[in-house]
Design a protein around this motif. Structure first.
Motif, PDB file in Angstrom:
ATOM      1  N   LYS A  55      -4.029   0.743   0.080  1.00 46.39           N
ATOM      2  CA  LYS A  55      -4.009   0.989  -1.360  1.00 46.39           C
ATOM      3  C   LYS A  55      -4.684  -0.190  -2.048  1.00 46.39           C
ATOM      4  CE  LYS A  55       0.576  -1.011  -2.304  1.00 46.39           C
ATOM      5  NZ  LYS A  55       1.904  -0.761  -2.902  1.00 46.39           N
ATOM      6  N   ARG A  56      -5.198   0.091  -3.244  1.00 49.90           N
ATOM      7  CA  ARG A  56      -5.928  -0.938  -3.990  1.00 49.90           C
ATOM      8  C   ARG A  56      -5.508  -0.934  -5.449  1.00 49.90           C
ATOM      9  NH1 ARG A  56     -11.871  -0.387  -4.224  1.00 49.90           N
ATOM     10  NH2 ARG A  56     -11.451   1.840  -4.462  1.00 49.90           N
ATOM     11  N   GLU A  57      -5.646  -2.122  -6.084  1.00 53.84           N
ATOM     12  CA  GLU A  57      -5.504  -2.226  -7.531  1.00 53.84           C
ATOM     13  C   GLU A  57      -6.877  -1.969  -8.147  1.00 53.84           C
ATOM     14  OE1 GLU A  57      -2.737  -2.861  -9.257  1.00 53.84           O
ATOM     15  OE2 GLU A  57      -1.462  -3.070  -7.485  1.00 53.84           O
ATOM     16  N   ASP A  58      -6.914  -1.217  -9.230  1.00 56.35           N
ATOM     17  CA  ASP A  58      -8.186  -0.905  -9.870  1.00 56.35           C
ATOM     18  C   ASP A  58      -8.879  -2.169 -10.361  1.00 56.35           C
ATOM     19  OD1 ASP A  58      -7.824   1.771  -9.435  1.00 56.35           O
ATOM     20  OD2 ASP A  58      -6.969   2.165 -11.428  1.00 56.35           O
ATOM     21  N   ARG A  62      -9.903  -8.564  -4.632  1.00 55.54           N
ATOM     22  CA  ARG A  62      -9.242  -8.870  -3.358  1.00 55.54           C
ATOM     23  C   ARG A  62      -7.862  -8.212  -3.292  1.00 55.54           C
ATOM     24  NH1 ARG A  62     -11.905 -12.715  -0.347  1.00 55.54           N
ATOM     25  NH2 ARG A  62     -13.354 -14.068  -1.471  1.00 55.54           N
ATOM     26  N   SER A  63      -7.779  -6.994  -3.744  1.00 54.90           N
ATOM     27  CA  SER A  63      -6.464  -6.360  -3.862  1.00 54.90           C
ATOM     28  C   SER A  63      -6.226  -5.276  -2.817  1.00 54.90           C
ATOM     29  CB  SER A  63      -6.308  -5.763  -5.266  1.00 54.90           C
ATOM     30  OG  SER A  63      -7.292  -4.771  -5.490  1.00 54.90           O
ATOM     31  N   ILE A  64      -6.981  -5.294  -1.718  1.00 56.07           N
ATOM     32  CA  ILE A  64      -6.773  -4.301  -0.659  1.00 56.07           C
ATOM     33  C   ILE A  64      -5.473  -4.622   0.069  1.00 56.07           C
ATOM     34  CG2 ILE A  64      -7.696  -3.321   1.468  1.00 56.07           C
ATOM     35  CD1 ILE A  64     -10.489  -4.181   0.490  1.00 56.07           C
ATOM     36  N   ASP A  65      -4.589  -3.655   0.117  1.00 55.98           N
ATOM     37  CA  ASP A  65      -3.284  -3.826   0.761  1.00 55.98           C
ATOM     38  C   ASP A  65      -3.153  -2.768   1.850  1.00 55.98           C
ATOM     39  OD1 ASP A  65      -0.730  -4.362   1.479  1.00 55.98           O
ATOM     40  OD2 ASP A  65       0.159  -4.061  -0.506  1.00 55.98           O
ATOM     41  N   LEU A  66      -3.111  -3.205   3.109  1.00 58.11           N
ATOM     42  CA  LEU A  66      -2.964  -2.261   4.215  1.00 58.11           C
ATOM     43  C   LEU A  66      -1.560  -1.670   4.219  1.00 58.11           C
ATOM     44  CD1 LEU A  66      -4.768  -4.189   7.100  1.00 58.11           C
ATOM     45  CD2 LEU A  66      -5.667  -2.308   5.721  1.00 58.11           C
ATOM     46  N   LEU A  67      -1.467  -0.386   4.515  1.00 64.50           N
ATOM     47  CA  LEU A  67      -0.171   0.290   4.549  1.00 64.50           C
ATOM     48  C   LEU A  67       0.389   0.344   5.962  1.00 64.50           C
ATOM     49  CD1 LEU A  67      -0.840   3.182   2.025  1.00 64.50           C
ATOM     50  CD2 LEU A  67       0.272   0.976   1.644  1.00 64.50           C
ATOM     51  N   GLU A  68      -0.140  -0.490   6.819  1.00 65.99           N
ATOM     52  CA  GLU A  68       0.364  -0.607   8.177  1.00 65.99           C
ATOM     53  C   GLU A  68       0.362  -2.083   8.540  1.00 65.99           C
ATOM     54  OE1 GLU A  68      -3.031  -0.003  11.127  1.00 65.99           O
ATOM     55  OE2 GLU A  68      -3.430   1.515   9.604  1.00 65.99           O
ATOM     56  N   GLY A  69       1.095  -2.457   9.524  1.00 64.83           N
ATOM     57  CA  GLY A  69       1.127  -3.856   9.938  1.00 64.83           C
ATOM     58  C   GLY A  69       1.980  -4.688   8.995  1.00 64.83           C
ATOM     59  N   GLU A  70       1.661  -5.984   8.889  1.00 66.46           N
ATOM     60  CA  GLU A  70       2.466  -6.897   8.094  1.00 66.46           C
ATOM     61  C   GLU A  70       2.282  -6.624   6.608  1.00 66.46           C
ATOM     62  OE1 GLU A  70       2.668 -11.016   9.550  1.00 66.46           O
ATOM     63  OE2 GLU A  70       1.058 -10.421  10.903  1.00 66.46           O
ATOM     64  N   VAL A  98      -2.037 -11.127  -0.410  1.00 68.01           N
ATOM     65  CA  VAL A  98      -1.644 -12.218   0.480  1.00 68.01           C
ATOM     66  C   VAL A  98      -0.513 -11.731   1.378  1.00 68.01           C
ATOM     67  CG1 VAL A  98      -0.713 -14.561   0.560  1.00 68.01           C
ATOM     68  CG2 VAL A  98      -2.301 -13.917  -1.251  1.00 68.01           C
ATOM     69  N   LEU A  99      -0.507 -12.192   2.616  1.00 67.02           N
ATOM     70  CA  LEU A  99       0.596 -11.852   3.506  1.00 67.02           C
ATOM     71  C   LEU A  99       1.920 -12.301   2.894  1.00 67.02           C
ATOM     72  CD1 LEU A  99      -0.856 -12.811   7.011  1.00 67.02           C
ATOM     73  CD2 LEU A  99      -0.314 -10.514   6.203  1.00 67.02           C
ATOM     74  N   GLU A 100       2.894 -11.416   2.900  1.00 65.90           N
ATOM     75  CA  GLU A 100       4.182 -11.711   2.281  1.00 65.90           C
ATOM     76  C   GLU A 100       4.857 -12.922   2.919  1.00 65.90           C
ATOM     77  OE1 GLU A 100       8.088  -9.188   0.812  1.00 65.90           O
ATOM     78  OE2 GLU A 100       6.984  -8.519   2.580  1.00 65.90           O
ATOM     79  N   GLU A 101       4.611 -13.129   4.205  1.00 66.09           N
ATOM     80  CA  GLU A 101       5.250 -14.243   4.903  1.00 66.09           C
ATOM     81  C   GLU A 101       4.760 -15.601   4.414  1.00 66.09           C
ATOM     82  OE1 GLU A 101       2.300 -14.771   8.749  1.00 66.09           O
ATOM     83  OE2 GLU A 101       4.161 -13.675   9.018  1.00 66.09           O
ATOM     84  N   LYS A 102       3.641 -15.620   3.696  1.00 69.90           N
ATOM     85  CA  LYS A 102       3.116 -16.871   3.161  1.00 69.90           C
ATOM     86  C   LYS A 102       3.940 -17.402   1.992  1.00 69.90           C
ATOM     87  CE  LYS A 102      -0.849 -17.693   5.424  1.00 69.90           C
ATOM     88  NZ  LYS A 102      -1.223 -19.006   5.990  1.00 69.90           N
TER      89      LYS A 102
END
Length: 464
Positions: A55-58, A62-70, A98-102
């Motif tokens: 999913k992406r923010e319009d 750099r707002s590409i967010d994968l819906l799988e993995g971390e 950004v990875l949430e774990e960061k």
């Protein structure tokens, strides 16, 4: 089912996020696959989003967010932060995935892209992105994002000293920024992580010459201002007088007077650092500058004052040089109407700084200013006509201006420096008033004119 190209792009995004901890831009994806149009990339991303892979923010790069993995988190990317000199605060409406774990479990966060090299010893390099947790306090040694003078942001290590705050670069060749109690200072947050964006550049080191290196005076030196100044000994100049190019497109012989603004002030910041180094304690720096532009007003005098204060120079005063040029004006704006009238500056500033202390030590017998001159020059409103004999230079100093500064701020026998010497007015007045001088200019043409003027002055003195 994914097409071959869609799978390639998805795999690239996965690998990019794994390596960098944030998402790529459309331009970076296009460059990786040799695509000439980011529209093609956007179409592939729309298809991947429709198929549930991301999913992406319009309108966010750099707002590409994968819906799988971390899991990823959208963090505001607020613009640039200087790991060098402080720079104007910027807020671009962007986000970065950004990875949430960061990130810590609680708090507000933002990201900034680093410019400059003052934090290289902390492995924070030009182009890196820092993740910042918003907070107003910091412990000594923490890396902070700070707002200075309600205008400039900078990235440095924080230390609270007795009576002042020290913002320390992580580069042995650079000096700290000293924030005393009379300056506005606000911590915006602390750095919690660094996202590397490329290979680390080699650290910039500024090698200073030894203090015992002999100073060569009374010379017209043709060369690059920084290269020449870095050859001058420490603590060797009593008075510096100069007027740098104003970056307004004037026709100089050998200088680009239309640089990008940040490049321009960064370049001059390096010159001011060398100026401070070569001045003796108590030495003065008289900087002639003017605000530029009418429609797009650029307050150079404010920016340069902030730069000098960040270097720890003492701001002593400002002199108004009234040039008496109003009869020549042609730009009125909305004439005889409050709709959009223009104020045309008929003045320039002489900003006066001193190094470390107020007093310039010297032999009182070598003070050659008369009582009448002292009384006249101490009034900070100087009415002096601009120089009309330009000698091929677009903006030469009038001799009266340099005479006043030289007599008021130095003793006979002192050394006077002009690092943007042009056609040599400072050198000529120094010779005329019994001072030594150093003239620097990059233009061979201007240096030749300066030498001719100096030779003429020496011949004149021999006839006296």
């Amino acid at each position: 089912m994914l097409t071959k190209r869609q799978k390639q792009i998805l795999d690239f995004i996965r690998g990019y996020i794994k390596e960098n901890s944030y998402a790529p831009t459309l331009e970076e994806i296009a460059e990786n696959f040799g695509l000439s149009s980011i529209g093609t990339v956007a179409e592939h991303l729309e298809n991947l989003e429709a198929k549930g892979y991301l999913k992406r923010e319009d309108n966010q790069p750099r707002s590409i967010d994968l819906l799988e993995g971390e899991p990823m988190v959208q963090v505001p990317l607020l613009g640039l932060i200087s790991a060098g000199q402080p720079m104007e605060a910027i807020e671009d409406k962007e986000t970065i995935a950004v990875l949430e774990e960061k990130l810590p479990k609680s708090g507000n966060f933002f990201a900034l892209k680093v410019t400059g090299n003052s934090m290289v010893d902390e492995n924070i390099n030009d182009g890196d992105i820092v993740l910042v947790k918003e907070q107003k306090t910091a412990e000594n040694g923490q890396r902070v994002v700070a707002l200075v003078d309600n205008y400039n942001t900078t990235l440095k290590k924080f230390y609270r000293e007795k009576g002042y705050v020290r913002l320390q670069p992580a580069n042995k060749g650079l000096e700290p920024v000293i924030i005393k109690r009379d300056r506005e200072f606000d911590i915006q947050g602390i750095v919690i992580d660094v996202i590397k964006t490329g290979a680390a550049p080699k650290p910039i080191r500024y090698e200073h010459v030894r203090k015992d290196k002999k100073l060569q005076v009374n010379k017209i030196i043709c060369g690059d201002v920084l290269e020449v100044m870095r050859e001058l000994p420490d603590d060797s100049i009593h008075l510096a007088i100069t007027s740098p190019p104003y970056n307004v497109g004037k026709d100089y012989d050998n200088h680009d007077d239309k640089m990008e603004y940040q490049e321009y002030i960064n370049w001059l910041y390096e010159v001011w650092k060398e100026t401070k180094r070569v001045l003796i304690p108590g030495g003065r720096f008289a900087l002639n500058i003017a605000p530029t532009g009418i429609r797009d007003f650029v307050p150079l005098h404010h920016d340069f004052t902030n730069q000098m204060r960040n270097l720890g120079m003492k701001f002593r005063t400002e002199i108004i040089w009234y040039k008496q040029t109003m009869l020549k004006r042609t730009a009125w704006g909305s004439f005889k109407s409050p709709s959009n009238p223009h104020i045309v500056p008929s003045w320039e500033y002489i900003l006066v700084f001193s190094k470390d202390k107020d007093k310039l030590d010297g032999n009182p017998k070598m003070a050659d200013i008369t009582r009448e001159e002292f009384m006249k020059f101490s009034d900070g409103f100087w009415q002096i006509q601009p120089e009309t004999k330009r000698k091929g230079h677009p903006a030469p100093f009038p001799e009266e201006l340099i005479y006043r500064l030289t007599k008021y701020y130095s003793y006979k026998g002192n050394v006077v420096l002009d690092m943007f010497g042009g056609t040599g007015t400072v050198a000529v007045i120094a010779a005329r008033t019994g001072r030594d001088f150093i003239h620097i200019d990059v233009s061979k043409q201007y240096c030749e004119v300066a030498q001719e003027r100096l030779d003429k002055e020496i011949r004149r003195q021999k006839l006296l």
